[in-house]
Design an enzyme around this catalytic site. Structure first.
Site, PDB file in Angstrom:
ATOM      1  N   TYR A  47      29.058  30.493   7.450  1.00  0.00           N
ATOM      2  CA  TYR A  47      29.406  31.917   7.616  1.00  0.00           C
ATOM      3  C   TYR A  47      29.584  32.579   6.254  1.00  0.00           C
ATOM      4  O   TYR A  47      28.984  33.627   5.976  1.00  0.00           O
ATOM      5  CB  TYR A  47      30.687  32.016   8.452  1.00  0.00           C
ATOM      6  CG  TYR A  47      31.286  33.413   8.543  1.00  0.00           C
ATOM      7  CD1 TYR A  47      30.577  34.463   9.119  1.00  0.00           C
ATOM      8  CD2 TYR A  47      32.568  33.669   8.060  1.00  0.00           C
ATOM      9  CE1 TYR A  47      31.135  35.741   9.213  1.00  0.00           C
ATOM     10  CE2 TYR A  47      33.133  34.933   8.151  1.00  0.00           C
ATOM     11  CZ  TYR A  47      32.412  35.965   8.728  1.00  0.00           C
ATOM     12  OH  TYR A  47      32.967  37.228   8.808  1.00  0.00           O
TER      13      TYR A  47
HETATM   14  N1  NAP Z   1      37.392  39.789  12.668  1.00  0.00           N
HETATM   15  C1  NAP Z   1      37.671  39.432  11.411  1.00  0.00           C
HETATM   16  O1  NAP Z   1      38.742  38.833  11.107  1.00  0.00           O
HETATM   17  C2  NAP Z   1      36.719  39.763  10.298  1.00  0.00           C
HETATM   18  C3  NAP Z   1      37.138  39.526   8.982  1.00  0.00           C
HETATM   19  C4  NAP Z   1      36.274  39.830   7.935  1.00  0.00           C
HETATM   20  C5  NAP Z   1      35.023  40.374   8.212  1.00  0.00           C
HETATM   21  N2  NAP Z   1      34.641  40.571   9.493  1.00  0.00           N
HETATM   22  C6  NAP Z   1      33.312  41.141   9.721  1.00  0.00           C
HETATM   23  O2  NAP Z   1      33.435  42.297  10.506  1.00  0.00           O
HETATM   24  C7  NAP Z   1      32.239  42.514  11.238  1.00  0.00           C
HETATM   25  C8  NAP Z   1      32.576  42.855  12.686  1.00  0.00           C
HETATM   26  O3  NAP Z   1      33.221  41.732  13.257  1.00  0.00           O
HETATM   27  P1  NAP Z   1      34.220  41.815  14.501  1.00  0.00           P
HETATM   28  O4  NAP Z   1      35.455  41.114  14.086  1.00  0.00           O
HETATM   29  O5  NAP Z   1      34.290  43.191  15.039  1.00  0.00           O
HETATM   30  O6  NAP Z   1      33.448  40.833  15.485  1.00  0.00           O
HETATM   31  P2  NAP Z   1      32.961  40.952  16.994  1.00  0.00           P
HETATM   32  O7  NAP Z   1      33.967  41.638  17.820  1.00  0.00           O
HETATM   33  O8  NAP Z   1      32.526  39.583  17.344  1.00  0.00           O
HETATM   34  O9  NAP Z   1      31.684  41.918  16.867  1.00  0.00           O
HETATM   35  C9  NAP Z   1      30.483  41.466  16.306  1.00  0.00           C
HETATM   36  C10 NAP Z   1      29.421  42.512  16.578  1.00  0.00           C
HETATM   37  O10 NAP Z   1      28.185  42.039  16.037  1.00  0.00           O
HETATM   38  C11 NAP Z   1      27.181  42.189  17.025  1.00  0.00           C
HETATM   39  N3  NAP Z   1      26.148  41.167  16.910  1.00  0.00           N
HETATM   40  C12 NAP Z   1      26.313  39.817  16.867  1.00  0.00           C
HETATM   41  N4  NAP Z   1      25.128  39.206  16.866  1.00  0.00           N
HETATM   42  C13 NAP Z   1      24.180  40.186  16.899  1.00  0.00           C
HETATM   43  C14 NAP Z   1      22.757  40.192  16.937  1.00  0.00           C
HETATM   44  N5  NAP Z   1      22.044  39.049  16.950  1.00  0.00           N
HETATM   45  N6  NAP Z   1      22.115  41.373  16.968  1.00  0.00           N
HETATM   46  C15 NAP Z   1      22.804  42.533  16.980  1.00  0.00           C
HETATM   47  N7  NAP Z   1      24.151  42.598  16.956  1.00  0.00           N
HETATM   48  C16 NAP Z   1      24.830  41.438  16.920  1.00  0.00           C
HETATM   49  C17 NAP Z   1      27.918  42.030  18.353  1.00  0.00           C
HETATM   50  O11 NAP Z   1      27.223  42.719  19.389  1.00  0.00           O
HETATM   51  P3  NAP Z   1      26.381  42.023  20.573  1.00  0.00           P
HETATM   52  O12 NAP Z   1      27.040  40.722  20.900  1.00  0.00           O
HETATM   53  O13 NAP Z   1      26.443  43.046  21.654  1.00  0.00           O
HETATM   54  O14 NAP Z   1      25.024  41.865  19.998  1.00  0.00           O
HETATM   55  C18 NAP Z   1      29.226  42.749  18.057  1.00  0.00           C
HETATM   56  O15 NAP Z   1      29.109  44.118  18.323  1.00  0.00           O
HETATM   57  C19 NAP Z   1      31.398  41.241  11.059  1.00  0.00           C
HETATM   58  O16 NAP Z   1      30.376  41.473  10.129  1.00  0.00           O
HETATM   59  C20 NAP Z   1      32.381  40.231  10.504  1.00  0.00           C
HETATM   60  O17 NAP Z   1      31.736  39.281   9.688  1.00  0.00           O
HETATM   61  C21 NAP Z   1      35.451  40.296  10.548  1.00  0.00           C
END
Ligand code: NAP
Length: 299
Positions: free
Chosen positions: A188
């Protein structure tokens, strides 16, 4: 139930805002920055992307919603329109370059240009290397969503931004790529770092054409992404609303990077503490374990 989730909301907000960073852009300032602009948000079906899209739409942006889950996107589209905003959903799987092409063709036919790209979609896996020997495909799909898909999308939208003489790319990255790498998170972190480095490298090339970049080194957020890892729940997490607020800071402001205040000193200090930290991480690794989800390979 996790400690983070049992904290009173006010305590959690205070602690997480102190440890990470807190959103700073007022709705009025956001409105001045994005009103009437077309903003494409990837990963808008849930979590940080969904909350960011709602906040930007409430500030007058025309939001273009993308992700794979069409029903979630349609629901958000309806919700934004019902509140008087402008939204259009374009389902796409970012791991399929030809589908990105089709999606961008449709978006540009309708909206002519995209002013701001919020690269937010992401996929994370936490798994020990000894559970990965026959899972090369995991690295492939994380790279596809976290690096190559966003590169493809940027390659399609960048010429339009440069021709317009203005544009912004906000990348939702993670604080963890600015710390020494954590065990079990290698795939990741590597895929998130790849896009971060690529985007920062092209930043100076596109600046003269009025296109700016902003890397958001996001702290921990309580979303579906962290739900599978109970050990993370003991840590303070940002609320989804605060995380969306920080992404909006990136869209509205002039900063090239946003993230926790301690990232820069930690980066500088890691030159000196790298070795002892390896030993600490090794100990922590031995004392912790893979989650059921990682063992059963449902991630
Ligand atoms: N949560 C944390 O603690 C955290 C910390 C640091 C950074 N981040 C970053 O923040 C961002 C958002 O994460 P989140 O926490 O909101 O996670 P999440 O709730 O799992 O959302 C991830 C999003 O990415 C989309 N996605 C995943 N695979 C995809 C694909 N193949 N094609 C198109 N869309 C795709 C999903 O939509 P579908 O499944 O509908 O495709 C979903 O809308 C990510 O880039 C993550 O790395 C998160």
């Amino acid at each position: 139930m996790s400690m983070s989730r049992t904290w009173p909301v006010w305590a959690r907000t205070m602690v997480s805002r102190g440890i990470y960073s807190r959103p700073r852009t007022s709705q009025e300032r956001l409105r001045r920055a994005v009103e009437g602009k077309t903003v494409l948000i990837t990963g808008a079906s849930q979590g940080i992307g969904r909350a960011t899209a709602s906040r930007l739409a409430a500030a007058g942006a025309q939001v273009v919603l993308t992700a794979r889950n069409e029903s979630n996107l349609r629901e958000l589209e309806e919700e934004i329109r019902a509140a008087g905003g402008e939204a259009a959903a374009y389902p796409v799987d970012l791991s399929q370059p030809e589908l990105i092409d089709e999606m961008v063709d449709k978006v540009l036919a309708k909206h002519a240009k995209v002013d701001i790209l919020v690269n937010n979609a992401g996929h994370s896996i936490r798994r020990s290397i000894d559970l990965c020997y026959d899972r090369y495909h995991d690295f492939h799909r994380m790279t596809a969503v976290n690096y190559l898909g966003p590169v493809k999308l940027t390659l399609r939208l960048l010429p339009v931004m440069r021709a317009a003489g203005a544009g912004k790319i906000v990348n939702v990255s993670t604080f963890a790529i600015r710390t020494p790498p954590f065990p079990r998170w290698g795939g990741y972190h590597a895929s998130k770092a790849a896009f971060d480095v690529w985007l920062r490298a092209i930043g100076p090339e596109i600046r003269a054409d009025g296109v700016r970049i902003c890397s958001v080194y996001m702290g921990m957020v309580d979303t579906a992404m962290t739900a599978h890892t109970p050990s993370l729940h003991r840590l303070p997490t940002l609320t989804v609303a605060d995380a969306a607020g920080i992404v909006c800071d990136g869209a509205a402001g002039n900063r090239r990077a946003l993230g926790p205040w301690w990232c820069a000193p930690l980066e500088a200090g890691s030159v000196f503490v790298g070795r002892p930290l390896d030993a600490v991480f090794s100990r922590l690794y031995q004392r912790s374990s893979d989650t059921d989800a990682a063992r059963r390979a449902i991630l």
